[in-house]
Design a protein around this motif. Sequence first.
Motif, PDB file in Angstrom:
ATOM      1  N   GLU A  13       9.064   3.223  -2.216  1.00  0.00           N
ATOM      2  CA  GLU A  13      10.338   2.875  -1.587  1.00  0.00           C
ATOM      3  C   GLU A  13      11.203   2.145  -2.607  1.00  0.00           C
ATOM      4  N   ILE A  14      12.432   2.601  -2.772  1.00  0.00           N
ATOM      5  CA  ILE A  14      13.386   1.939  -3.658  1.00  0.00           C
ATOM      6  C   ILE A  14      14.285   1.066  -2.789  1.00  0.00           C
ATOM      7  N   LYS A  15      14.393  -0.213  -3.174  1.00  0.00           N
ATOM      8  CA  LYS A  15      15.169  -1.171  -2.389  1.00  0.00           C
ATOM      9  C   LYS A  15      16.325  -1.721  -3.208  1.00  0.00           C
ATOM     10  N   VAL A  16      17.314  -2.260  -2.494  1.00  0.00           N
ATOM     11  CA  VAL A  16      18.420  -2.948  -3.150  1.00  0.00           C
ATOM     12  C   VAL A  16      17.842  -4.076  -4.002  1.00  0.00           C
ATOM     13  N   GLY A  17      18.314  -4.161  -5.237  1.00  0.00           N
ATOM     14  CA  GLY A  17      17.833  -5.170  -6.175  1.00  0.00           C
ATOM     15  C   GLY A  17      16.802  -4.645  -7.153  1.00  0.00           C
ATOM     16  N   ASP A  18      16.182  -3.486  -6.842  1.00  0.00           N
ATOM     17  CA  ASP A  18      15.211  -2.875  -7.754  1.00  0.00           C
ATOM     18  C   ASP A  18      15.921  -2.299  -8.975  1.00  0.00           C
ATOM     19  N   LYS A  19      15.218  -2.238 -10.089  1.00  0.00           N
ATOM     20  CA  LYS A  19      15.710  -1.495 -11.252  1.00  0.00           C
ATOM     21  C   LYS A  19      15.588  -0.018 -10.901  1.00  0.00           C
ATOM     22  N   ALA A  20      16.635   0.733 -11.188  1.00  0.00           N
ATOM     23  CA  ALA A  20      16.620   2.168 -10.904  1.00  0.00           C
ATOM     24  C   ALA A  20      15.606   2.840 -11.827  1.00  0.00           C
ATOM     25  N   PRO A  21      14.657   3.592 -11.263  1.00  0.00           N
ATOM     26  CA  PRO A  21      13.663   4.255 -12.105  1.00  0.00           C
ATOM     27  C   PRO A  21      14.286   5.357 -12.960  1.00  0.00           C
TER      28      PRO A  21
ATOM     29  N   ARG B   3      26.086  -0.884 -13.330  1.00  0.00           N
ATOM     30  CA  ARG B   3      26.155  -0.652 -14.784  1.00  0.00           C
ATOM     31  C   ARG B   3      24.894  -1.079 -15.518  1.00  0.00           C
ATOM     32  N   ASP B   4      24.124  -1.973 -14.901  1.00  0.00           N
ATOM     33  CA  ASP B   4      22.889  -2.474 -15.511  1.00  0.00           C
ATOM     34  C   ASP B   4      21.643  -1.801 -14.934  1.00  0.00           C
ATOM     35  N   ASP B   5      21.824  -0.672 -14.277  1.00  0.00           N
ATOM     36  CA  ASP B   5      20.716   0.116 -13.704  1.00  0.00           C
ATOM     37  C   ASP B   5      19.987  -0.595 -12.559  1.00  0.00           C
TER      38      ASP B   5
END
Length: 172
Positions: free
Chosen positions: A22-30, A142-144
Amino acid sequence: MTQERTGLVTFVGNPVTLLGPEIKVGDKAPPFQVVDTDLKPVTLADTAGKVRLVTVVPSLDTGPCDTMARKFNEHAAQLPAEVVIYTISVDLPFAQARWCGNAGIERIKTLSDYQERSFGLAYGLLIKELKLLARTVLVIDRDDTVRYVQLVKEAANEPDYQAALAAVQKLL
């Protein structure tokens, strides 16, 4: 072993299993690698330093997916060039190119995850039973860093366009 998640999404009313985390807000985009309509590789790093609006659809050849891509293309006209808009599916790149030409799509860029399903698996959006991607909208800064995630509960439904666009506007 790939993580399996259930109870999150239905496809035409039938529960399906999502593969990946699960990808959540605040995670680094894989990181991921998909291909464009010319079969050229595209990665997250290709748009470093830009705001990314990533729309994910099961197939552009279906009504809800077609509508979603067209609506985001229309809204894109009001967004500055520093916002990159991707629509990712597992449709073949040739089909995506044909669809874009027929639909007059110019501002969004269609990308295909058909080869490795690396995007779907990295973002936890690959539907195990169908090998399609779950309808989702992501905003990556911009910071992924992931700043917005909307996993649409029923694949046949459209997302909340205004909420996604508001998330993009906050980053400009």
